[in-house]
Scaffold this motif. Structure first.
Motif, PDB file in Angstrom:
ATOM      1  N   LYS A  98       0.797  -1.292   0.068  1.00  0.00           N
ATOM      2  CA  LYS A  98      -0.034  -0.005   0.093  1.00  0.00           C
ATOM      3  C   LYS A  98       0.782   1.102   0.024  1.00  0.00           C
ATOM      4  O   LYS A  98       0.494   2.303  -0.779  1.00  0.00           O
ATOM      5  CB  LYS A  98      -0.763   0.075   1.205  1.00  0.00           C
ATOM      6  N   THR A  99       1.865   1.190   0.711  1.00  0.00           N
ATOM      7  CA  THR A  99       2.766   2.534   1.012  1.00  0.00           C
ATOM      8  C   THR A  99       3.602   2.513  -0.364  1.00  0.00           C
ATOM      9  O   THR A  99       3.678   4.009  -1.085  1.00  0.00           O
ATOM     10  CB  THR A  99       3.973   2.217   1.919  1.00  0.00           C
ATOM     11  N   ILE A 100       3.973   1.529  -0.900  1.00  0.00           N
ATOM     12  CA  ILE A 100       4.832   1.875  -2.340  1.00  0.00           C
ATOM     13  C   ILE A 100       3.872   2.066  -3.278  1.00  0.00           C
ATOM     14  O   ILE A 100       4.152   3.161  -4.341  1.00  0.00           O
ATOM     15  CB  ILE A 100       5.580   0.214  -2.864  1.00  0.00           C
ATOM     16  N   GLU A 101       2.396   1.518  -3.357  1.00  0.00           N
ATOM     17  CA  GLU A 101       1.761   2.159  -4.604  1.00  0.00           C
ATOM     18  C   GLU A 101       1.078   3.494  -4.301  1.00  0.00           C
ATOM     19  O   GLU A 101       1.151   4.303  -5.034  1.00  0.00           O
ATOM     20  CB  GLU A 101       0.229   1.193  -4.338  1.00  0.00           C
ATOM     21  N   ALA A 102       1.096   3.983  -2.659  1.00  0.00           N
ATOM     22  CA  ALA A 102       0.921   5.270  -2.748  1.00  0.00           C
ATOM     23  C   ALA A 102       2.083   6.167  -3.177  1.00  0.00           C
ATOM     24  O   ALA A 102       1.732   7.498  -3.584  1.00  0.00           O
ATOM     25  CB  ALA A 102       0.605   5.325  -1.139  1.00  0.00           C
ATOM     26  N   LEU A 103       3.314   5.907  -2.828  1.00  0.00           N
ATOM     27  CA  LEU A 103       4.327   6.699  -3.259  1.00  0.00           C
ATOM     28  C   LEU A 103       4.340   6.777  -4.734  1.00  0.00           C
ATOM     29  O   LEU A 103       4.550   7.816  -5.241  1.00  0.00           O
ATOM     30  CB  LEU A 103       5.590   6.113  -2.821  1.00  0.00           C
ATOM     31  N   ALA A 104       3.973   5.752  -5.425  1.00  0.00           N
ATOM     32  CA  ALA A 104       3.781   5.888  -6.947  1.00  0.00           C
ATOM     33  C   ALA A 104       2.908   6.620  -7.467  1.00  0.00           C
ATOM     34  O   ALA A 104       3.109   7.566  -8.561  1.00  0.00           O
ATOM     35  CB  ALA A 104       3.761   4.291  -7.422  1.00  0.00           C
ATOM     36  N   HIS A 105       1.464   6.918  -6.933  1.00  0.00           N
ATOM     37  CA  HIS A 105       0.594   7.622  -7.074  1.00  0.00           C
ATOM     38  C   HIS A 105       1.123   9.233  -7.056  1.00  0.00           C
ATOM     39  O   HIS A 105       0.914  10.027  -7.665  1.00  0.00           O
ATOM     40  CB  HIS A 105      -0.608   7.366  -6.370  1.00  0.00           C
ATOM     41  N   TYR A 106       1.734   9.410  -5.512  1.00  0.00           N
ATOM     42  CA  TYR A 106       2.168  10.536  -5.185  1.00  0.00           C
ATOM     43  C   TYR A 106       3.218  11.150  -6.224  1.00  0.00           C
ATOM     44  O   TYR A 106       2.902  12.257  -6.452  1.00  0.00           O
ATOM     45  CB  TYR A 106       2.910  10.486  -3.761  1.00  0.00           C
ATOM     46  N   TYR A 107       4.218  10.590  -6.601  1.00  0.00           N
ATOM     47  CA  TYR A 107       5.013  10.661  -7.659  1.00  0.00           C
ATOM     48  C   TYR A 107       4.899  10.690  -9.016  1.00  0.00           C
ATOM     49  O   TYR A 107       5.460  11.022  -9.832  1.00  0.00           O
ATOM     50  CB  TYR A 107       6.337  10.283  -7.335  1.00  0.00           C
ATOM     51  N   GLU A 108       3.585  10.261  -9.178  1.00  0.00           N
ATOM     52  CA  GLU A 108       2.855  10.167 -10.378  1.00  0.00           C
ATOM     53  C   GLU A 108       3.720   9.237 -11.606  1.00  0.00           C
ATOM     54  O   GLU A 108       3.796   9.243 -12.687  1.00  0.00           O
ATOM     55  CB  GLU A 108       2.754  11.610 -11.068  1.00  0.00           C
ATOM     56  N   VAL A 109       4.190   8.164 -10.822  1.00  0.00           N
ATOM     57  CA  VAL A 109       4.804   7.113 -11.526  1.00  0.00           C
ATOM     58  C   VAL A 109       3.584   6.403 -12.044  1.00  0.00           C
ATOM     59  O   VAL A 109       3.657   5.981 -13.258  1.00  0.00           O
ATOM     60  CB  VAL A 109       5.706   6.231 -10.679  1.00  0.00           C
ATOM     61  N   LEU A 110       2.714   6.010 -11.036  1.00  0.00           N
ATOM     62  CA  LEU A 110       1.369   5.280 -11.524  1.00  0.00           C
ATOM     63  C   LEU A 110       0.346   6.534 -12.280  1.00  0.00           C
ATOM     64  O   LEU A 110       0.172   7.416 -11.605  1.00  0.00           O
ATOM     65  CB  LEU A 110       0.549   4.690 -10.464  1.00  0.00           C
ATOM     66  N   PRO A 111      -0.033   6.138 -13.653  1.00  0.00           N
ATOM     67  CA  PRO A 111      -0.940   7.385 -14.098  1.00  0.00           C
ATOM     68  C   PRO A 111      -2.333   7.063 -13.608  1.00  0.00           C
ATOM     69  O   PRO A 111      -2.755   6.005 -12.543  1.00  0.00           O
ATOM     70  CB  PRO A 111      -1.075   6.875 -15.557  1.00  0.00           C
ATOM     71  N   ASP A 112      -3.024   8.082 -13.654  1.00  0.00           N
ATOM     72  CA  ASP A 112      -4.544   8.277 -13.099  1.00  0.00           C
ATOM     73  C   ASP A 112      -5.381   6.830 -13.545  1.00  0.00           C
ATOM     74  O   ASP A 112      -6.308   6.308 -12.687  1.00  0.00           O
ATOM     75  CB  ASP A 112      -5.013   9.331 -13.685  1.00  0.00           C
ATOM     76  N   SER A 113      -5.037   6.303 -14.702  1.00  0.00           N
ATOM     77  CA  SER A 113      -5.705   5.105 -15.412  1.00  0.00           C
ATOM     78  C   SER A 113      -5.501   3.917 -14.524  1.00  0.00           C
ATOM     79  O   SER A 113      -6.367   3.033 -14.420  1.00  0.00           O
ATOM     80  CB  SER A 113      -5.474   4.869 -16.781  1.00  0.00           C
TER      81      SER A 113
END
Length: 197
Positions: free
Chosen positions: A159-174
């Protein structure tokens, strides 16, 4: 190891056997394998057809990923797998988005696909560490490895890694999160913002 040598070993084919198939002398094959002579361009399409392997692999030094890709092509040829379905998975790198990944009816194919994915991740991890000679965040990399070794099954890590990825926009909104994850991310983003100066 040059591609031709690896492919001959993988297919358990002797130099003399390949020479006979190509209508040339065994010495030519030896010279190609040892890198003393380039494989003439006229033989590359013949080799591609013979082995079912892209001709670009025959004349270059192979990486671990190249070797796995060649093994995958050999398996495809032997097993003739059928794609049962496609799964959406997040792809890093040039795409950084969800991609359709085939799931085969033969476990050997799925296993080699996972091996290729792991080899690509290891390669990228190493490249990330080697960006600078004296990486100031080496301790962070050590911590990441410790976490993966000791608590990779813990959902808070994921959950924390996924949160970091969203925070730094590595994971796109899609790439959407579950409602529970979105709540977790909302809370952790506040912590990030409070300490981001």
């Amino acid at each position: 190891m040059i591609g031709l040598e690896y492919i001959l070993n993988l297919f358990n084919l002797q130099h003399i056997e390949l020479a006979e198939k190509l209508g040339i002398r065994k010495q030519n094959i030896n010279m190609w394998v040892k890198g003393r002579q380039n494989i003439p361009k006229k033989y590359l399409p013949v080799l591609e057809e013979l082995f079912g392997i892209d001709q670009s692999y025959f004349k270059r030094e192979l990486t671990e990923i190249d070797q796995l890709e060649i093994q995958k092509e050999k398996l495809k040829r032997e097993l003739k797998p059928v794609i049962k379905k496609h799964e959406q998975q997040f792809s890093l790198g040039e795409i950084n988005d969800l991609v359709e990944v085939p799931i085969y009816d033969k476990e050997e194919m799925n296993a080699i696909e996972r091996d290729i994915e792991k080899a690509k991740l290891v390669s990228r991890f190493k490249a990330a560490m080697d960006i600078v000679d004296n990486n100031p965040y080496l301790e962070t990399y050590k911590l990441i490895v410790e976490l993966l070794e000791k608590v990779q099954h813990e959902s808070v890590l994921h959950k924390t890694i996924e949160a970091l990825a969203h925070y730094y926009e590595v994971l796109p909104d899609s790439v959407n999160s579950e409602p529970e994850q979105e709540g977790f991310e909302g809370e952790i983003f506040e912590v990030f913002d409070d300490h981001n100066y």
